[in-house]
Design an enzyme around this catalytic site. Structure first.
Site, short mmCIF file in Angstrom:
data_model
loop_
_atom_site.label_atom_id
_atom_site.label_comp_id
_atom_site.label_asym_id
_atom_site.label_seq_id
_atom_site.Cartn_x
_atom_site.Cartn_y
_atom_site.Cartn_z
N ARG A 262 8.27 -23.83 -7.60
CA ARG A 262 9.65 -24.13 -7.21
C ARG A 262 10.15 -23.12 -6.19
NH1 ARG A 262 12.22 -26.47 -12.83
NH2 ARG A 262 10.45 -27.86 -13.17
N ARG A 277 13.41 -16.57 -13.70
CA ARG A 277 13.35 -17.60 -12.66
C ARG A 277 12.31 -17.17 -11.64
NH1 ARG A 277 16.98 -21.56 -10.55
NH2 ARG A 277 18.36 -21.08 -12.26
N GLU A 349 17.00 -21.38 -20.80
CA GLU A 349 16.51 -22.75 -20.93
C GLU A 349 14.98 -22.74 -20.95
OE1 GLU A 349 17.83 -25.42 -17.82
OE2 GLU A 349 16.16 -26.77 -18.27
N SER A 352 13.47 -29.13 -21.31
CA SER A 352 14.40 -30.14 -20.86
C SER A 352 13.69 -31.46 -21.13
CB SER A 352 14.64 -29.94 -19.38
OG SER A 352 15.46 -30.96 -18.90
N ARG A 394 9.71 -18.11 -20.00
CA ARG A 394 10.93 -17.79 -20.75
C ARG A 394 10.65 -17.72 -22.25
NH1 ARG A 394 15.04 -21.71 -17.40
NH2 ARG A 394 14.97 -20.54 -15.45
#
Length: 426
Positions: A262, A277, A349, A352, A394
């Site tokens: 990403r 991140r 997070e 998802s 994470r």
RNA sequence: GGAGGGUUGGCUGAGUGGUUGAAAGCGGCGGUCUUGAAAACCGCAGUAGGGGCAACCCUACCGGGGGUUCGAAUCCCUCACCCUCCGCCA
């Protein structure tokens, strides 16, 4: 993408969905779409009438010639028509391309159970599991522990590539591998077929899952026009593009561990520290293709699977039901799972899970036919779902911060010990 | 990188520029026969868009795009992909 006919017949519903999702740019696209659609359909009627005339005349010419009769006059007439047909066809093609581009800009409709909200602050906490573990010392953030112990080398990553490309090493690398294997084994136990897909996809695949045009800037693009996958959802969901499946084959369950890439343009303040991140990270992704009436059950099942992993790792976590404004472009309903990070005093997070309904499969043309591949039933679009179980960095961070001991070592949860080969990360 | 051969319906696989939306086989569905099933036989059946109350009619689609032609699965150009051989790399 949405069904064109549905958009045409229910523009007010689509308009409301766009507003609820807080995507005002799409309103303009919708208006354009309706205009172009009308124009296109009128043109098509005209064009088809001309084509019918041409086809009939051509057939007649064929007959005349076979009988050695003169067809010259008819051929001359058709010569004029041919030019008109060609111009109309050109115009129709242009409109069709325009129509498709606009259609791709219209987001999926939220499910009726999704709460309205303008931003992430209006997501609903649907469940919370685990307590805050009180320790006799102040938990430190994972980047301090991991750097100190040599489990992650951030500087080496910066040197080799740049920031956001951490190097895991030694026991840190081994813990990552233990987590990966645990996650994959759990998925397999639940009937998910393991997939190792390509990490580069072509433009068509990226379009089919909705990464293009919506998230173009998020993906790395390489020479030859390929994109690095931002999630294995892209590769795996495309497994059955342009296929008609037998009803008995459904549901299809897939699990894949891949790196995800990403670009994450822009800095996100406190997110930039550690491995919160990064530009490259591993994730075990679940993908399901099923019949429409089952998809919301699978959404719950997949979410529970991911929650089960967090529980087994003894990590405090919660489930958020995303409000309309914080859902993505392709999703009809989405849960986020967040894990508590005691060293940073915040939620992260880690998963998802989304029901995409038929929004991807319409573009993918992944259909099934009731009664088997060659049955008589009308083909129907499958529903696709995807969800992380789980994102690795994470989870790794939460694990270090939650189970750390005062001396900086980490006591591993029982479920991980056979995979890691030890009780203690040190 | 070089040379050649391919890409047709759920699958395999024919296809002469003119009732070819496309042979045949397999697979599918319905029926006959059978106590039931299999076999055999008979019949039905591509995908999508548009029109009609309906039987039905029209249009597009033979990898994508463009061209030639009154008419293209069929001829030409172009792109993508697949296969074979050579080279290179592992």
């Amino acid at each position: 993408m949405l069904d064109l006919r549905y958009i045409r017949e229910n523009p007010q519903i689509v308009r409301k969905a766009i507003r609820d999702k807080q995507m005002p740019e799409a309103l303009e696209k919708l208006d354009q779409l309706l205009v172009v659609d009308e124009e296109y359909r009128l043109l098509r009627q005209d064009l088809e009438a001309m084509q019918a005339q041409r086809n009939a005349a051509s057939k007649k010419i064929g007959e005349l010639k076979r009988r050695n009769e003169d067809a010259g006059e008819l051929m001359e007439q058709m010569g004029e028509l041919a030019g008109q047909v060609k111009r109309s066809e050109e115009k129709a093609r242009a409109l069709e391309a325009q129509l498709e581009e606009l259609q791709l800009e219209i987001p999926n409709l939220p499910h009726e159970s999704v709460p309205y909200g303008e931003s992430e602050f209006e997501n609903v906490v649907a469940a919370e599991h685990g307590e805050v573990v009180q320790k006799s010392f102040t938990p430190r953030p994972h980047w301090e522990l991991a750097t100190e112990r040599g489990w992650i080398d951030f500087d080496a990553g910066v040197k080799i590539t740049g920031s956001g490309f951490p190097v895991f090493r030694g026991a840190g690398a081994r813990l990552m591998r233990a987590l990966q294997t645990l996650f994959l084994d759990r998925a397999r136990e639940r009937g998910f077929v393991e997939i190792i897909p390509p990490l580069l996809v072509n433009e068509e695949s990226a379009r089919a899952t909705g990464q293009l045009p919506d998230k173009e800037g998020q993906m790395y693009r390489v020479e030859d026009g390929f994109y690095l996958i931002p999630t294995s959802e892209v590769s795996v969901t495309n497994l059955h593009r342009d296929e008609i499946l037998a009803q008995e084959e459904l549901p299809l369950r897939y699990a894949s561990l891949t790196p995800c890439f990403r670009r994450e343009a822009g800095s996100h303040g406190r997110d930039v520290r550690g491995i919160n991140r990064v530009h490259q990270f591993d994730k075990v992704e679940l993908v399901v293709m099923c019949q429409p009436e089952e998809s919301y059950d699978f959404l719950e099942e997949m979410t529970e699977m991911a929650e089960g992993l967090l529980s087994d790792l003894n990590l405090r976590h919660r489930r958020l039901l995303m409000c309309t404004g914080d859902m993505g472009f392709t999703q009809a309903k989405k849960y986020d799972l967040e894990v508590w990070s005691p060293g940073q005093d915040r939620w992260l997070e880690v998963s998802s899970v989304s029901n995409i309904t038929d929004f991807q499969s319409r573009r993918l043309q992944t259909r099934f036919r009731p009664g088997g591949v060659n049955g008589r039933g009308k083909t129907e679009l499958v529903h696709t779902l995807n969800g992380s179980a789980l994102a690795l960095p994470r989870t790794f961070a939460a694990l270090l911060e939650t189970h750390q001991r005062e001396d900086g070592s980490v006591e591993l949860p029982a479920v991980l010990r056979p995979y890691f080969g030890s009780d203690l990360l040190e």
